[in-house]
Design an enzyme around this catalytic site. Structure first.
Site, PDB file in Angstrom:
ATOM      1  N   CYS A   2     -22.828  17.547 -30.712  1.00  0.00           N
ATOM      2  CA  CYS A   2     -22.558  18.772 -31.474  1.00  0.00           C
ATOM      3  C   CYS A   2     -23.493  19.896 -31.018  1.00  0.00           C
ATOM      4  O   CYS A   2     -24.473  19.671 -30.336  1.00  0.00           O
ATOM      5  CB  CYS A   2     -22.793  18.506 -32.963  1.00  0.00           C
ATOM      6  N   ARG A  27     -20.056  22.404 -24.077  1.00  0.00           N
ATOM      7  CA  ARG A  27     -20.342  21.000 -24.440  1.00  0.00           C
ATOM      8  C   ARG A  27     -19.113  20.298 -25.001  1.00  0.00           C
ATOM      9  O   ARG A  27     -19.118  19.097 -25.188  1.00  0.00           O
ATOM     10  CB  ARG A  27     -21.454  20.940 -25.496  1.00  0.00           C
ATOM     11  N   TRP A  76     -18.698  17.676 -32.377  1.00  0.00           N
ATOM     12  CA  TRP A  76     -18.130  16.665 -31.483  1.00  0.00           C
ATOM     13  C   TRP A  76     -18.087  15.412 -32.357  1.00  0.00           C
ATOM     14  O   TRP A  76     -19.121  14.788 -32.607  1.00  0.00           O
ATOM     15  CB  TRP A  76     -19.022  16.486 -30.264  1.00  0.00           C
ATOM     16  N   ASN A 102     -26.669  17.392 -35.725  1.00  0.00           N
ATOM     17  CA  ASN A 102     -26.263  16.778 -34.465  1.00  0.00           C
ATOM     18  C   ASN A 102     -26.963  15.434 -34.412  1.00  0.00           C
ATOM     19  O   ASN A 102     -28.190  15.370 -34.482  1.00  0.00           O
ATOM     20  CB  ASN A 102     -26.690  17.650 -33.267  1.00  0.00           C
ATOM     21  N   GLY A 103     -26.198  14.353 -34.368  1.00  0.00           N
ATOM     22  CA  GLY A 103     -26.798  13.027 -34.299  1.00  0.00           C
ATOM     23  C   GLY A 103     -25.968  12.033 -35.092  1.00  0.00           C
ATOM     24  O   GLY A 103     -24.810  12.286 -35.427  1.00  0.00           O
ATOM     25  N   GLU A 488     -17.289   0.380  -8.693  1.00  0.00           N
ATOM     26  CA  GLU A 488     -17.602   1.687  -9.303  1.00  0.00           C
ATOM     27  C   GLU A 488     -18.508   2.492  -8.382  1.00  0.00           C
ATOM     28  O   GLU A 488     -18.328   3.696  -8.222  1.00  0.00           O
ATOM     29  CB  GLU A 488     -18.240   1.503 -10.670  1.00  0.00           C
ATOM     30  N   LYS A 492     -17.682   6.314  -6.871  1.00  0.00           N
ATOM     31  CA  LYS A 492     -18.573   7.493  -7.003  1.00  0.00           C
ATOM     32  C   LYS A 492     -18.760   8.163  -5.646  1.00  0.00           C
ATOM     33  O   LYS A 492     -18.645   9.368  -5.505  1.00  0.00           O
ATOM     34  CB  LYS A 492     -19.928   7.074  -7.574  1.00  0.00           C
ATOM     35  N   GLU A 495     -15.420   9.825  -4.281  1.00  0.00           N
ATOM     36  CA  GLU A 495     -14.761  10.923  -5.013  1.00  0.00           C
ATOM     37  C   GLU A 495     -15.586  12.213  -5.010  1.00  0.00           C
ATOM     38  O   GLU A 495     -15.055  13.284  -5.270  1.00  0.00           O
ATOM     39  CB  GLU A 495     -14.410  10.518  -6.430  1.00  0.00           C
ATOM     40  N   HIS A 511     -13.985 -12.319   6.928  1.00  0.00           N
ATOM     41  CA  HIS A 511     -12.541 -12.553   7.069  1.00  0.00           C
ATOM     42  C   HIS A 511     -11.814 -11.302   7.542  1.00  0.00           C
ATOM     43  O   HIS A 511     -10.616 -11.144   7.319  1.00  0.00           O
ATOM     44  CB  HIS A 511     -11.960 -13.057   5.735  1.00  0.00           C
ATOM     45  N   LYS A 609     -10.449  15.910 -14.530  1.00  0.00           N
ATOM     46  CA  LYS A 609     -11.310  15.103 -15.398  1.00  0.00           C
ATOM     47  C   LYS A 609     -10.486  14.088 -16.186  1.00  0.00           C
ATOM     48  O   LYS A 609     -10.894  12.965 -16.369  1.00  0.00           O
ATOM     49  CB  LYS A 609     -12.087  16.008 -16.374  1.00  0.00           C
TER      50      LYS A 609
HETATM   51  C1  AGP Z   1     -13.950   8.513 -12.359  1.00  0.00           C
HETATM   52  O1  AGP Z   1     -15.117   9.173 -11.924  1.00  0.00           O
HETATM   53  C2  AGP Z   1     -12.777   9.472 -12.488  1.00  0.00           C
HETATM   54  N1  AGP Z   1     -13.098  10.585 -13.300  1.00  0.00           N
HETATM   55  C3  AGP Z   1     -11.520   8.742 -12.926  1.00  0.00           C
HETATM   56  O2  AGP Z   1     -11.360   7.566 -12.158  1.00  0.00           O
HETATM   57  C4  AGP Z   1     -11.484   8.329 -14.414  1.00  0.00           C
HETATM   58  O3  AGP Z   1     -12.406   7.313 -14.639  1.00  0.00           O
HETATM   59  C5  AGP Z   1     -10.070   7.830 -14.732  1.00  0.00           C
HETATM   60  O4  AGP Z   1      -9.169   8.895 -14.528  1.00  0.00           O
HETATM   61  C6  AGP Z   1      -9.951   7.318 -16.172  1.00  0.00           C
HETATM   62  O5  AGP Z   1     -10.222   8.359 -17.060  1.00  0.00           O
HETATM   63  P1  AGP Z   1     -10.404   7.986 -18.615  1.00  0.00           P
HETATM   64  O6  AGP Z   1     -11.607   7.117 -18.716  1.00  0.00           O
HETATM   65  O7  AGP Z   1     -10.579   9.301 -19.312  1.00  0.00           O
HETATM   66  O8  AGP Z   1      -9.169   7.261 -19.066  1.00  0.00           O
END
Ligand code: AGP
Length: 614
Positions: A2, A27, A76, A102-103, A488, A492, A495, A511, A609
């Protein structure tokens, strides 16, 4: 999280507080509100959605706004749906006290029932509202002095366990703001015969660059001409005044160059907040926000994890975690495959959907397919009130706060933390030995500090990034939990740096993929699982023999292997929790390689996002 702003001075407090609140819009929030003392009570205005809706509701009502004191808030949601009733500020029964917060008030349920038994009437579902009623209950009389009011605030806040940054206005202190913080940030901006309150420095910078950053446990009584700081026992405190030199842009990022780096640095708090209120003193897990009945829990015979991207990678760790504690097979599938696979789920299956945004189209479709097949659906989600949160049978919220950077970082750690809690919760009365449970809980408790320790390695990671930035291919190798984590780490890197990066089961390199290894290839070996470390080291030796650049990611109790060109060490925790720690340096490495390459880190090309379309 928040946003809070406040003002006390010669100016018109409400528009000033709202103008500063808009500086916190980055935010993310779902509602907003403002409160100011006038005559014998406080006036409160709230609105769902953007701050502009709040301004319309005020101006449209032609309300009398002349007040020299005000607090404002963007919410939030963590407890209670995003609606007007739950928007802050929240008041006591007399309407003379208004609180923005906020918290997380961990013990709000017991405080609320105690206050209700004492006759207090609540108007919201929030944890915050208990603070206003606690202050009212602590007042020594109906006409307290300002000192008695301040003491009542201190008494009230000492009853709160959890985290808070609070701004309080009251008709009982009509020319002052009372503020306090514990585990949530608060700053005071110092002006000429006026002073400002905010959650974050950007929100005061258009008026002043002289700032006091309050510390945990600090309280302050702020008037137009004075700022008196003291602790919760009333003992006076001195705090230094900071001269802020940031520009506006970097201020929104808390002084970091990118939201991604800011969010990586928020990870200790993210893990702490996701654990908060869910571990009891006798080392059991409670999940008060997951509203499954015991009959629903007992009907579950199988678990199927479904997600996309980073959330799916968290699910791969969760699969192993849940199998370890439940001693039952758990599967993990990407949502875009699950939804079209005529999935074998039924009323005895728990489909666990993981999503930061709660709006990912494939994950939503997978959930609806699971519900169509009468499976129970539990969402592990970060955004309160998101579509996934509203449509799933139950929700386990991560407490990562808004994640602005497209590359998901703190949300991944929050998802792993939530999955760790869930794996203990589901097994603590079904076969998980008490000794094992206590060991897991003890390990979870220290994770935030361990994550924080890793962040201090950022310079070494940056140096490694300088050595790796010209490599044109990355392999991330691991076994077991490390293989899941390597997926993962690879995402990172690819992307945000646009360098091809691939996760591979270490035992599979010979293999085929070993044919790709040459000096331009960097191989990062995850060696955090003792029972497979020897094998991992020999896999890295095979890479080194082909002149690949070898980075070994080790627990700090493991000596650096001779074949490694570079080593990254992380603190030791239980094997299932190692991905939470090993991901921090991996996120930093991807960040610094991308930064050295001049990539657009917070908004990488071609990506969004939240992927709300197929
Ligand atoms: C990961 O860095 C990306 N932003 C993307 O793979 C993301 O994790 C994926 O689109 C899932 O998003 P969500 O967790 O909002 O469902």
């Amino acid at each position: 999280m928040c946003g809070i702003t406040g003002y006390v001075g010669q100016g018109d407090a409400v528009p000033i507080a709202l103008a500063n609140l808009k500086r916190l819009e980055y935010r993310g929030y779902d509602s907003s509100g403002v409160a100011y003392p006038l005559a014998d009570r406080v006036h409160v205005h709230k609105a769902v959605g953007k701050i502009a809706n709040l301004e319309r509701s005020i101006n449209g009502g032609m309300h009398n706004l002349t007040s020299n004191v005000a607090v404002a808030h963007t919410r939030w949601a963590t407890h209670g749906r995003p609606n007007e009733a739950n928007a802050h500020p929240h008041c006591d029964c007399t309407g003379r006290i208004a609180v923005v917060h906020n918290g997380i008030v961990e013990n709000y349920a017991e405080l609320r029932s105690e206050l209700q038994e004492a006759g207090h009437i609540f108007n919201s579902e929030t944890d915050t509202e208990v603070i206003a009623h606690l202050i009212e209950a602590a007042l020594p009389s109906v006409s307290p002095t300002s000192e008695e009011f301040v003491q009542a605030c201190r008494i009230a806040l000492k009853k709160v366990s959890g985290s808070f940054a609070v701004g309080i206005v009251s008709a009982l202190i009509p020319d002052s703001l009372f503020v306090s913080r514990k585990d949530s940030p608060l700053v005071i901006g110092l002006g000429e015969e006026e002073n400002f309150l905010a959650s974050d420095i950007p929100a005061v910078m258009s008026f002043t660059r002289k700032v006091i950053v309050l510390e945990d446990g600090d309280c302050a009584l702020i008037t137009s001409k004075s700022v008196r700081i003291f602790d919760l026992d009333g003992n006076p405190l001195n705090r230094s005044i900071l001269d802020v030199t940031w520009d506006d842009q970097s201020a929104e990022k808390g002084g970091f160059d990118h939201f991604m780096l800011k969010e990586i640095n928020e990870e200790p708090r993210t893990v702490r907040d996701t654990l908060r209120g869910r571990i009891t003193e006798d080392s059991r897990v409670v999940l008060p926000d997951v509203n499954f009945t015991s009959e629903q829990w007992n009907r579950i015979r199988r678990i199927s994890i479904v997600a996309c991207g980073t959330a799916y990678h968290a699910g791969l760790v969760g699969k192993r975690l849940l199998e370890k504690t439940l001693k039952r097979p758990v599967d993990a599938t990407v949502a875009s495959e699950f939804r079209y696979s005529d999935p074998l789920v039924d009323e005895e299956t728990l489909v666990l959907l993981i999503s930061q945004s709660g709006e990912t189209a494939d994950t939503l479709a997978a959930m609806r397919e699971a519900r169509r097949k009468r499976a129970a659906t539990l969402a592990i989600v970060n955004v309160v009130g998101s579509t996934l949160a509203r449509e799933a049978d139950a929700v386990l919220y991560t407490q990562a706060g808004p994640e602005i950077g497209v590359a998901s970082t703190k949300a991944y750690l929050a998802q792993l933390t939530a999955l760790s809690l869930l794996s203990i919760y589901l097994s603590q009365d079904h076969g998980l030995a008490e000794e094992e449970r206590i060991k897991m809980i003890s390990a979870l408790r220290v994770l935030p500090d361990q994550v924080n320790d890793i962040l201090s390695q950022c310079d070494q990671i940056h140096d490694l990034a300088l050595r790796l930035r010209d490599h044109n291919c990355f392999f991330y190798l691991g076994r077991g939990y490390d293989y899941a984590a390597s997926m993962e780490a690879a995402l990172k890197m690819k992307e945000i740096s646009y360098i091809h990066a691939e996760a591979y089961a270490a035992g599979e390199m010979k293999h085929g993929p070993l044919a790709l290894v040459e000096p331009s290839v960097a191989v990062i070996g995850f060696c955090t699982q003792p029972h497979t470390n020897e094998k991992m080291i020999s896999n890295l030796k095979e890479v080194k023999a082909r002149e690949g650049f070898v980075v070994a990611l080790l627990r700090e109790d493991v000596p650096a292997p001779d074949c490694a060109d570079a080593v990254i060490s992380v603190p030791v925790t239980l094997e299932p929790f190692m991905p939470i720690l090993s991901m921090v340096p991996m996120q930093l490495l991807a960040y610094y390689v991308a930064k050295e390459k001049g990539c657009s880190i917070d908004q990488p090309r071609n990506l969004a996002k939240s992927v709300t379309v197929e």
